[in-house]
Each structure stands twice: as structure tokens, then as C-alpha cells.
Design an enzyme around this catalytic site. Structure first.
Site, short mmCIF file in Angstrom:
data_model
loop_
_atom_site.label_atom_id
_atom_site.label_comp_id
_atom_site.label_asym_id
_atom_site.label_seq_id
_atom_site.Cartn_x
_atom_site.Cartn_y
_atom_site.Cartn_z
N LYS A 170 0.51 -1.18 -0.30
CA LYS A 170 0.38 0.29 0.14
C LYS A 170 1.11 1.21 0.46
O LYS A 170 1.44 1.21 1.07
CB LYS A 170 -1.19 -0.06 0.99
CG LYS A 170 -1.86 1.07 0.95
CD LYS A 170 -2.31 1.84 2.61
CE LYS A 170 -1.66 2.98 2.57
NZ LYS A 170 -1.11 3.81 1.68
N GLY B 36 -4.84 2.79 -1.65
CA GLY B 36 -5.71 3.45 -0.36
C GLY B 36 -5.34 4.25 1.01
O GLY B 36 -3.99 4.63 0.94
N ASP B 37 -5.71 5.15 1.98
CA ASP B 37 -5.67 5.84 3.00
C ASP B 37 -4.92 4.64 4.11
O ASP B 37 -5.32 3.48 4.11
CB ASP B 37 -6.28 6.26 3.38
CG ASP B 37 -8.10 6.33 3.87
OD1 ASP B 37 -7.81 5.19 4.83
OD2 ASP B 37 -9.07 6.86 3.36
N GLY B 38 -4.14 5.71 4.97
CA GLY B 38 -3.99 5.08 6.14
C GLY B 38 -4.70 4.20 7.20
O GLY B 38 -5.11 3.50 6.96
N PRO B 39 -6.18 4.68 7.83
CA PRO B 39 -6.55 4.88 8.88
C PRO B 39 -7.57 2.84 8.13
O PRO B 39 -8.26 3.06 8.98
CB PRO B 39 -7.66 5.84 8.91
CG PRO B 39 -6.65 6.66 8.81
CD PRO B 39 -5.85 6.95 7.48
N VAL C 41 -7.62 1.17 5.16
CA VAL C 41 -6.28 -0.63 4.41
C VAL C 41 -5.03 -0.33 5.22
O VAL C 41 -4.92 -1.63 4.89
CB VAL C 41 -5.70 -0.15 2.47
CG1 VAL C 41 -4.70 -0.96 1.87
CG2 VAL C 41 -7.29 0.58 1.46
N GLY C 42 -4.19 0.96 5.74
CA GLY C 42 -3.30 0.67 6.06
C GLY C 42 -3.60 -0.06 8.06
O GLY C 42 -2.96 -1.50 8.38
N GLU D 198 10.76 2.17 9.61
CA GLU D 198 11.51 3.13 9.79
C GLU D 198 10.78 5.11 9.32
O GLU D 198 9.50 4.89 8.79
CB GLU D 198 11.83 3.12 8.00
CG GLU D 198 12.88 1.63 7.87
CD GLU D 198 13.83 1.45 8.34
OE1 GLU D 198 14.37 2.57 8.24
OE2 GLU D 198 14.67 0.35 8.57
N CYS E 45 13.82 11.55 5.40
CA CYS E 45 14.00 11.15 6.90
C CYS E 45 15.27 11.64 7.51
O CYS E 45 16.06 11.69 8.74
CB CYS E 45 13.48 9.40 7.01
SG CYS E 45 14.49 9.20 5.71
N GLU F 233 9.98 17.02 13.82
CA GLU F 233 10.71 16.94 11.46
C GLU F 233 10.02 17.93 11.42
O GLU F 233 8.62 17.40 11.36
CB GLU F 233 10.41 15.69 11.44
CG GLU F 233 11.06 14.73 10.39
CD GLU F 233 10.42 13.74 10.38
OE1 GLU F 233 9.73 13.13 10.00
OE2 GLU F 233 11.67 13.40 9.42
P1 NAD Z 1 2.86 8.91 7.01
O1 NAD Z 1 3.11 8.21 8.64
O2 NAD Z 1 1.86 10.18 7.44
O3 NAD Z 1 2.64 8.27 5.82
C1 NAD Z 1 3.11 7.01 5.62
C2 NAD Z 1 2.34 6.08 4.86
O4 NAD Z 1 1.62 5.72 5.79
C3 NAD Z 1 1.57 6.36 3.99
O5 NAD Z 1 1.43 5.49 3.36
C4 NAD Z 1 0.04 5.93 4.51
O6 NAD Z 1 -1.31 6.22 4.37
C5 NAD Z 1 -0.37 5.56 5.27
N1 NAD Z 1 -0.50 6.07 7.21
C6 NAD Z 1 -1.31 6.58 7.89
N2 NAD Z 1 -1.50 6.13 8.85
C7 NAD Z 1 -1.28 5.13 8.77
C8 NAD Z 1 -2.21 4.86 10.29
N3 NAD Z 1 -2.90 4.73 11.03
N4 NAD Z 1 -2.08 2.89 9.75
C9 NAD Z 1 -1.53 2.20 8.75
N5 NAD Z 1 -0.98 2.97 8.15
C10 NAD Z 1 -0.90 4.14 8.52
O7 NAD Z 1 4.05 9.91 6.56
P2 NAD Z 1 4.40 10.12 5.13
O8 NAD Z 1 3.90 11.65 5.39
O9 NAD Z 1 3.61 9.45 3.97
O10 NAD Z 1 5.94 10.39 5.34
C11 NAD Z 1 6.82 11.16 5.84
C12 NAD Z 1 7.72 10.34 7.15
O11 NAD Z 1 8.25 9.22 6.53
C13 NAD Z 1 8.81 11.11 7.80
O12 NAD Z 1 8.54 11.48 9.24
C14 NAD Z 1 9.97 10.84 7.47
O13 NAD Z 1 10.76 10.75 8.41
C15 NAD Z 1 9.02 9.09 7.34
N6 NAD Z 1 10.42 8.18 6.42
C16 NAD Z 1 11.41 7.83 7.32
C17 NAD Z 1 11.80 6.91 6.13
C18 NAD Z 1 13.44 6.10 7.48
O14 NAD Z 1 13.57 5.13 6.20
N7 NAD Z 1 13.07 6.30 8.59
C19 NAD Z 1 12.56 7.17 5.26
C20 NAD Z 1 11.28 7.66 4.55
C21 NAD Z 1 10.53 8.63 4.93
#
Ligand code: NAD
Length: 482
Positions: free
Chosen positions: A174, A205-208, A210-211, A249, A283, A383
């Protein structure tokens, strides 16, 4: 308008169970350029059923069979590299040259690194030279749910999908709903690579919805997540009831320690450029620059000049400029944090709030540098995920290490120094998963990941492969083998 509303499940493109569409916005002009579907728990069920069925055969393929597939994947990926760069540029705003040379190219580099890792991985061995009747065997963990963010979309997708499949697992991906088109292109590449049906599945899909459904699903054995610490915690909690392995990550607020014995001008220029790369949306960006006080004035001057010379431009134009942020939400968040920095008394020496001159639409922001930041300020702790650098002076090596480690994160750390003994000393004291010295780059085969709230587990190369394996101890091996 590009319509990519189907999901890739069991080797076919199929319509979602419930119609729910989402427009994908190009951050450079704020206009929709594509449409996807937002999936439901029912779509996740279908994908899990396909992945479970496919696991029976894929999990017992030989290393050679999987290597052959990886070579086909590499060829198919390279064939579509321009399409990949265009998709990434349109969905998240990376300038086209950077989208090709860094974003899309990271996928190629990681596929090659996983080919090397799979060739060398020891799946079976005796416990040790004295105990050959205990056999240690590494086996694929099962069906894996993979969730990725928008900032380095293909880097993150390849870092999960490829080692999982190389290990013998089957997957449901996803990707971020903000940057889903590169993953659709990737699914087309997988389809062209001749992978058996059901081994790889894509549900948008979205996080809340499909995730969350993936994280809770009893048919999924492991969740591998990259994104914010907030969402990583949500995935971990949802996965707890079924005792899944969770690999994370997450975010970072990485320190970059500039000692007076370094080539200060080069180090500061490099550090600022690194923060602004990908419009600050990395990140591992070195967003806290800690500078020894004797060279602090020089460093702030060089940083301000470097920021002011940084060009901002349209991602579709060729060149080394900085593109927009990914979304309106990210734009507002970054604006708010710049305001907060000013309010808390940090000294703004370049950039600031508002769009750069000449831009009246698109999520463009100004390359920004704050001096005289203290590590307790919001801009030193949170961040920002935008092109905003916080400069903090220090007096001693001890104090530098203390400030560097005073963060809930521990992803990366950077050291600039001309003293080899100091470099060794300090690099071992930094509580971070990755330390880079004097601009050295991080190898694609090296483990990527962080300490503390930056995550759990490591991606890339050998360690990336190991993340998707279970380890089994078989006792009395010689007896049964006889
Ligand atoms: P985000 O957490 O908003 O979204 C990431 C993913 O998680 C998306 O696919 C989103 O749909 C999903 N998601 C959101 N809420 C969820 C839930 N409740 N359950 C399951 N899935 C859910 O992050 P973002 O804004 O897309 O990305 C930025 C973040 O990613 C930053 O904090 C960055 O540091 C981090 N990041 C970390 C690394 C690493 O390797 N450490 C690499 C890149 C990005």
C-alpha cells in the site's frame, strides 16, 4: 487525466470492491493529473487470499529461481526508468533531473544490491564448528504487508518489495495515497517481469482504512512500515493482537557536527545542500547543524549565502533547482514551523515564510536557515520535513555529543572533522543507526535504519533480506539426515 483506478491482485488488474476515487495532485500547479481508487478492507482480504495461496509455491522456490526473476525485474525496471521518473516528478514534485538521477535511480541501485545480497546469503548452516547436529535455517516469514510514504516513493517501495520477494515471502503493497502513481508503474514492471500470480499485490488506499486493515489482518504475518512515527505507532498497536513482526523506518532530526578542524566552508555548503535536497523531505536530512563556536560566524554566513543562492523552480524543467513540497498540508505545516522558530527567538538568516519570489501557486517554500537555535526550541526538536536548517553553536566535543544525542530520534548523524581520532571517538558515541563522515555516502548494501523513535529493524542489502526471514533451529540434524 490519467485513470489508474484498478488494483493489482493475483496477477490481474481488478476494479475495487467499492467505488471511491481520489485525485492525485501535482504539487507544482496544484492541479489533479491522475485518479486512483481508495481501497477497503474487502480489497485487502482479496489481496491476502491471493498472497497466502501464492506463498505455498513461492516460499519453496530456489535461490537461483528467485535470482533469475530479480535479473528480469532489473531489466524491466531499467526499461521503464523514464516513466518512473516522470511519475515521481508529477506526484511529489521532485525536479525531473533529480527524479531520474536520484529518485528512480535508487530503485536500480537497490535491486542490484539485493541481487548481491541474495547471491551471498547463507540460508542454512551448522550452529558452529563444534555443533553440526544443530542446523540453523532461515525461512521466509510469510505474507507481508508493506506501507510506504511519498517522499522517496520508489526507494522505499523497492527497499521493501524486493527483499521480501527475494526472501521467498509474498506481499501486499500500500503506497502513499499522495504518491501512488510510481507504484502503479512499479506493478506494471512486476507484471512484465513474469512473477507468478499473487506473489506481489498492490492495493491503493489511505492509512486509517487500508493500512489499518492490513495491520490487523490475521492472514498477514509481518508489517513493514516506512513513514511518520505517529503512523508507525498506529501500525504497531493494530498489529499487536495478531503478534506480527513489525519493522519500522520512521522520522529523524539528524545532527551534523561541524568541528573547527574541518574544511568549514565545504562542510557547511554540503550540509545545507543536503538539507535542501528533495525540498527537505528526507528522513535522514541533517537538519540540526551543530557548529563549534570559533567558526560559528563563518558557518552562519556560508549557510545563509548557500541558501540564498539555492534556486527554486518548476519540477518539469531540467536543472538542479529545488521543487515544491508535496502537498498543501505539508506546505502549511512547514509555514507554521517557520513562524514558530521566529516566535521562539531563533535568528532567521535566510528564507522565511511565504512562497519564494515569482511564485503565486504551487507548494513552493523558501530555502530557510535559522541561526542561534537552542536544542530545546520546537524547530530543533520536531521533524519539519521542509527546507529548513537549524544552526546551534557548541563549545566542546562533549557538549556537541550531548546535543546531538538529545533528541527522541536516532536515524542518522554526520561528522565534519579533520581529526581521525576524534572522528572515531565521536562516531561511536552518537546514538544513531547511520553515521556519515566528511560527506561520505551511504552504500546501497549498508543497513538503513535508526535507533530510538526512528524505528525498528534495518533495510538494504543483507540486513534488508534478513528482516523478512524467520530463523529455525533444527536439533539432531545428522541423525535425521542420515
Ligand atoms: P505518514 O506516516 O503520514 O504516511 C506513511 C504511510 O502510512 C502512508 O502510506 C499512509 O497512508 C500510511 N498511514 C497513515 N496512517 C496510517 C495508519 N493509521 N495505519 C496504517 N498506515 C497509515 O508519513 P508521510 O507523511 O507519508 O511520510 C513522511 C514521514 O516518513 C516522515 O516522518 C519521514 O521521516 C518518514 N520517513 C522515514 C524513512 C526512514 O527510512 N526512516 C524514510 C522516508 C520517510
Amino acid at each position: 487525466m490519467l485513470r489508474k483506478t484498478d488494483f493489482y491482485i493475483d496477477g490481474k488488474w481488478i476494479a475495487p470492491t467499492v467505488d471511491k476515487e481520489l485525485e492525485v495532485i501535482n504539487p507544482a500547479d496544484e492541479q489533479a493529473f491522475a485518479v486512483i481508487s481508495l481501497g477497503s478492507a474487502a480489497d485487502v482480504d482479496k489481496a491476502v487470499t491471493a498472497a497466502r495461496k501464492a506463498f505455498a509455491k513461492w516460499s519453496v522456490t530456489s535461490r537461483e529461481e528467485r535470482l533469475e526473476w530479480l535479473q528480469r525485474l532489473l531489466a524491466a525496471y531499467q526499461e521503464r526508468i523514464d516513466d518512473m521518473a516522470k511519475a515521481i516528478s508529477a506526484e511529489m514534485g521532485a525536479p525531473i533531473k533529480m527524479a531520474l538521477d536520484e529518485q528512480a535511480a535508487s530503485g536500480t541501485a537497490h535491486i542490484k544490491a539485493f541481487i548481491r545480497a541474495l547471491k551471498n546469503f547463507e540460508f542454512e548452516r551448522p550452529l558452529d564448528a563444534h555443533n553440526t547436529s544443530s542446523r540453523i535455517v532461515y525461512e521466509p516469514i510469510g505474507v507481508c504487508g508493506l506501507i510506504t510514504p511519498w517522499n522517496w516513493p520508489m526507494n522505499q517501495v523497492v527497499l521493501k518489495v524486493v527483499p521480501a520477494l527475494a526472501a521467498g515471502c509474498t506481499v501486499i503493497l500500500k503506497p502513499s495515497e499522495l504518491a501512488p502513481i510510481s507504484s502503479v508503474v512499479f506493478a506494471e514492471i512486476i507484471d512484465a517481469s513474469g512473477l507468478p500470480a499473487g506473489v506481489f499485490n498492490l492495493v491503493n488506499g489511505d492509512g486509517p482504512t487500508v493500512g489499518e486493515a492490513m495491520s490487523r489482518h490475521p492472514g498477514i504475518d509481518m508489517m513493514s512500515f516506512t513513514g511518520s512515527t505517529r503512523a508507525g505507532v498506529a501500525v504497531t498497536k493494530a498489529a499487536a493482537d495478531t503478534v506480527k513482526r513489525v519493522s519500522l523506518e520512521l522520522g529523524g532530526k539528524s545532527p551534523n557536527i561541524v568541528f573547527a578542524d574541518s574544511d568549514v566552508e565545504a562542510a557547511v555548503k554540503r550540509g545545507v545542500a543536503h538539507v535542501f535536497n528533495n525540498t527537505g523531505q528526507s528522513c535522514n536530512a541533517p537538519t540540526r547543524m551543530l557548529v563549534e563556536r570559533s567558526v560559528y560566524d563563518t558557518a552562519t554566513q556560508v549557510a545563509a549565502e548557500t541558501a540564498k543562492a539555492t534556486k527554486v523552480g518548476d519540477p518539469s524543467e531540467n536543472g538542479d533547482h529545488m521543487g515544491p513540497l508535496v502537498s498543501e498540508m505539508q506546505f502549511n505545516k512547514v509555514q507554521g514551523l517557520i513562524e514558530q522558530g521566529i516566535k521562539e527567538g531563533a535568528r532567521l538568516i535566510a528564507g522565511g515564510t511565504g512562497r519564494p519570489e515569482g511564485f503565486n501557486r504551487g507548494y513552493y517554500v523558501r530555502p530557510t536557515v535559522f541561526a542561534d537555535v537552542n536544542n530545546g526550541m520546537t524547530i530543533a526538536r520536531e521533524e519539519i520535513f521542509g527546507p529548513v536548517l537549524a544552526m546551534i553553536p557548541f563549545d566542546t566535543e562533549e557538549e556537541a555529543v550531548e546535543i546531538a544525542n538529545d533528541t527522541p530520534y536516532g536515524l542518522a548523524a554526520y561528522i565534519q572533522s579533520g581529526d581521525p581520532e576524534r572522528i572515531k571517538r565521536v562516531s561511536k558515541r552518537l546514538r544513531a543507526g547511520m553515521v556519515r563522515i566528511n560527506g561520505a555516502s551511504h552504500a546501497a548494501d549498508a543497513p538503513f535504519g535508526g535507533y530510538k523513535q526512528s524505528g525498528i529493524g534495518r533495510e538494504g542489502g543483507h540486513w534488508g533480506l534478513e528482516d523478512f526471514l524467520e530463523v529455525k533451529a533444527i536439533s539432531g540434524w545428522e541423525d535425521t539426515a542420515a
